[in-house]
Write an enzyme that holds these catalytic residues in place. Structure first.
Site, PDB file in Angstrom:
ATOM      1  N   ASP A  38       0.827  -1.207   0.000  1.00 38.62           N
ATOM      2  CA  ASP A  38       0.000   0.000   0.000  1.00 38.62           C
ATOM      3  C   ASP A  38       0.865   1.263   0.000  1.00 38.62           C
ATOM      4  O   ASP A  38       1.960   1.255   0.558  1.00 38.62           O
ATOM      5  CB  ASP A  38      -0.900  -0.032   1.244  1.00 38.62           C
ATOM      6  CG  ASP A  38      -2.179   0.743   1.038  1.00 38.62           C
ATOM      7  OD1 ASP A  38      -2.372   1.313  -0.062  1.00 38.62           O
ATOM      8  OD2 ASP A  38      -2.980   0.801   1.979  1.00 38.62           O
TER       9      ASP A  38
ATOM     10  N   ASN B  62     -10.236  -3.498  -7.054  1.00 41.33           N
ATOM     11  CA  ASN B  62      -9.457  -2.444  -7.729  1.00 41.33           C
ATOM     12  C   ASN B  62     -10.006  -2.049  -9.105  1.00 41.33           C
ATOM     13  O   ASN B  62      -9.608  -1.024  -9.664  1.00 41.33           O
ATOM     14  CB  ASN B  62      -7.980  -2.855  -7.869  1.00 41.33           C
ATOM     15  CG  ASN B  62      -7.186  -2.734  -6.583  1.00 41.33           C
ATOM     16  OD1 ASN B  62      -6.183  -3.429  -6.389  1.00 41.33           O
ATOM     17  ND2 ASN B  62      -7.603  -1.849  -5.691  1.00 41.33           N
TER      18      ASN B  62
HETATM   19  C1  FPP Z   1      -1.599   0.120  -3.539  1.00 42.03           C
HETATM   20  O1  FPP Z   1      -1.195   1.476  -3.505  1.00 42.03           O
HETATM   21  C2  FPP Z   1      -0.991  -0.556  -4.664  1.00 42.03           C
HETATM   22  C3  FPP Z   1      -1.685  -1.183  -5.680  1.00 42.03           C
HETATM   23  C4  FPP Z   1      -3.150  -1.243  -5.737  1.00 42.03           C
HETATM   24  C5  FPP Z   1      -0.965  -1.810  -6.798  1.00 42.03           C
HETATM   25  C6  FPP Z   1       0.292  -2.554  -6.472  1.00 42.03           C
HETATM   26  C7  FPP Z   1       0.966  -2.882  -7.738  1.00 42.03           C
HETATM   27  C8  FPP Z   1       2.293  -2.831  -7.975  1.00 42.03           C
HETATM   28  C9  FPP Z   1       3.319  -2.497  -6.949  1.00 42.03           C
HETATM   29  C10 FPP Z   1       2.814  -3.087  -9.345  1.00 42.03           C
HETATM   30  C11 FPP Z   1       2.554  -4.427  -9.939  1.00 42.03           C
HETATM   31  C12 FPP Z   1       3.053  -5.574  -9.167  1.00 42.03           C
HETATM   32  C13 FPP Z   1       3.960  -6.496  -9.543  1.00 42.03           C
HETATM   33  C14 FPP Z   1       4.115  -7.723  -8.705  1.00 42.03           C
HETATM   34  C15 FPP Z   1       4.787  -6.381 -10.738  1.00 42.03           C
HETATM   35  P1  FPP Z   1      -2.312   2.595  -3.656  1.00 42.03           P
HETATM   36  O2  FPP Z   1      -2.398   2.970  -5.100  1.00 42.03           O
HETATM   37  O3  FPP Z   1      -3.596   2.129  -3.061  1.00 42.03           O
HETATM   38  O4  FPP Z   1      -1.675   3.751  -2.826  1.00 42.03           O
HETATM   39  P2  FPP Z   1      -2.458   4.869  -1.978  1.00 42.03           P
HETATM   40  O5  FPP Z   1      -3.213   4.137  -0.907  1.00 42.03           O
HETATM   41  O6  FPP Z   1      -1.350   5.704  -1.453  1.00 42.03           O
HETATM   42  O7  FPP Z   1      -3.342   5.577  -2.930  1.00 42.03           O
END
Ligand code: FPP
Length: 238
Positions: free
Chosen positions: A15, A63
């Site tokens: 996150d 998501n």
């Molecule tokens: C949460 O941060 C993150 C995600 C929903 C996506 C995670 C994906 C990756 C790191 C890239 C793909 C993965 C691999 C294994 C190649 P958020 O966007 O919810 O952050 P926020 O809460 O600060 O808005």
């Protein structure tokens, strides 16, 4: 590193990518690009210290509610990451598999996911699971539907588990790490988290590095796991 207690399976809720980008005045998607670097650091570190299983929550069944552009970007990022890293997975003996639904992911992304699964199937130094279009409840309901389709009238825990997404030989996570200050499970690995140790850090996922991982492992090593029983020292005296 001495002989401390290491987890066999560590799961990550990655996150804080969006916040990391926002703090720098960058578009959210830049946070995801940076987040991929943390995934790589974590895999390398786990391999070095000898943790055999890792699971990353890359995209949840919820998501899809995000803006269309962000969803598309994440699907393309995953595809490009797999394309670029396949030779490295093979070189470094890293097995990669996926958990989650496979009926809603764009065709080109799913093709790369399945290619990487096939080609790394014999790699054995570490087994990395990536949860894509994954939800714990969705996984359980899909499992129940598979059971009904097979016509089973009764199942026990082990049989039920065999209808879920993780192969039966993969142990439940010993440790779940969630970054960026949130203290929730968010529909992740519901069946398997029954006795998992939880670790929360305020660090944003793109800033999660070897030092942070080490801190989580140190904390885990101090935990006394009872699995509903007594701590091992009290068991001996009882
Ligand atoms: C949460 O941060 C993150 C995600 C929903 C996506 C995670 C994906 C990756 C790191 C890239 C793909 C993965 C691999 C294994 C190649 P958020 O966007 O919810 O952050 P926020 O809460 O600060 O808005």
């Amino acid at each position: 590193m001495s002989k401390r207690k290491l987890p066999l399976h560590v799961a990550f809720i990655m996150d804080g990518n969006g916040r990391w980008a926002k703090r720098r005045g960058l578009p959210r998607v830049k946070g995801h690009v940076e987040g991929v670097k943390s995934v790589e650091r974590v895999i390398d570190f786990a391999k070095k210290v000898g943790i055999p299983y890792l699971t990353f929550y890359a995209f949840s069944t919820e998501n899809w509610k995000r803006p269309k552009e962000e969803v598309q970007f994440l699907m393309e990022l995953l595809r490009e990451y797999l394309k670029e890293k396949l030779p490295i997975f093979l070189r470094d003996d890293i097995r990669v598999s996926f958990v989650g639904r496979r009926d809603r992911i764009p065709r080109e992304t799913i093709e790369w996911m399945e290619k990487v699964e096939r080609e790394t199937a014999k790699c054995s130094s570490i087994w990395v699971f990536v949860a894509v279009d994954y939800g714990g409840r969705d996984e359980i309901v899909r499992g129940i539907n598979k059971i009904l389709k097979e016509g089973l009238k009764k199942v026990d825990e082990n049989t039920f588990r065999s209808f879920l997404d993780f192969p039966p030989e993969v142990p439940d996570p010993d440790l779940l790490i969630r970054t960026a200050g949130e203290r929730r499970i968010s529909n992740f690995l519901l069946w398997y988290l029954a006795y998992t140790e939880l670790y929360f850090t305020d660090t944003l996922w793109p800033d999660f590095d070897e030092r942070e991982f080490e801190k989580a492992l140190e904390d885990y090593a101090k935990r006394v796991r009872k699995f509903g029983g007594l701590p091992p020292d009290e068991e001996e005296n009882s």
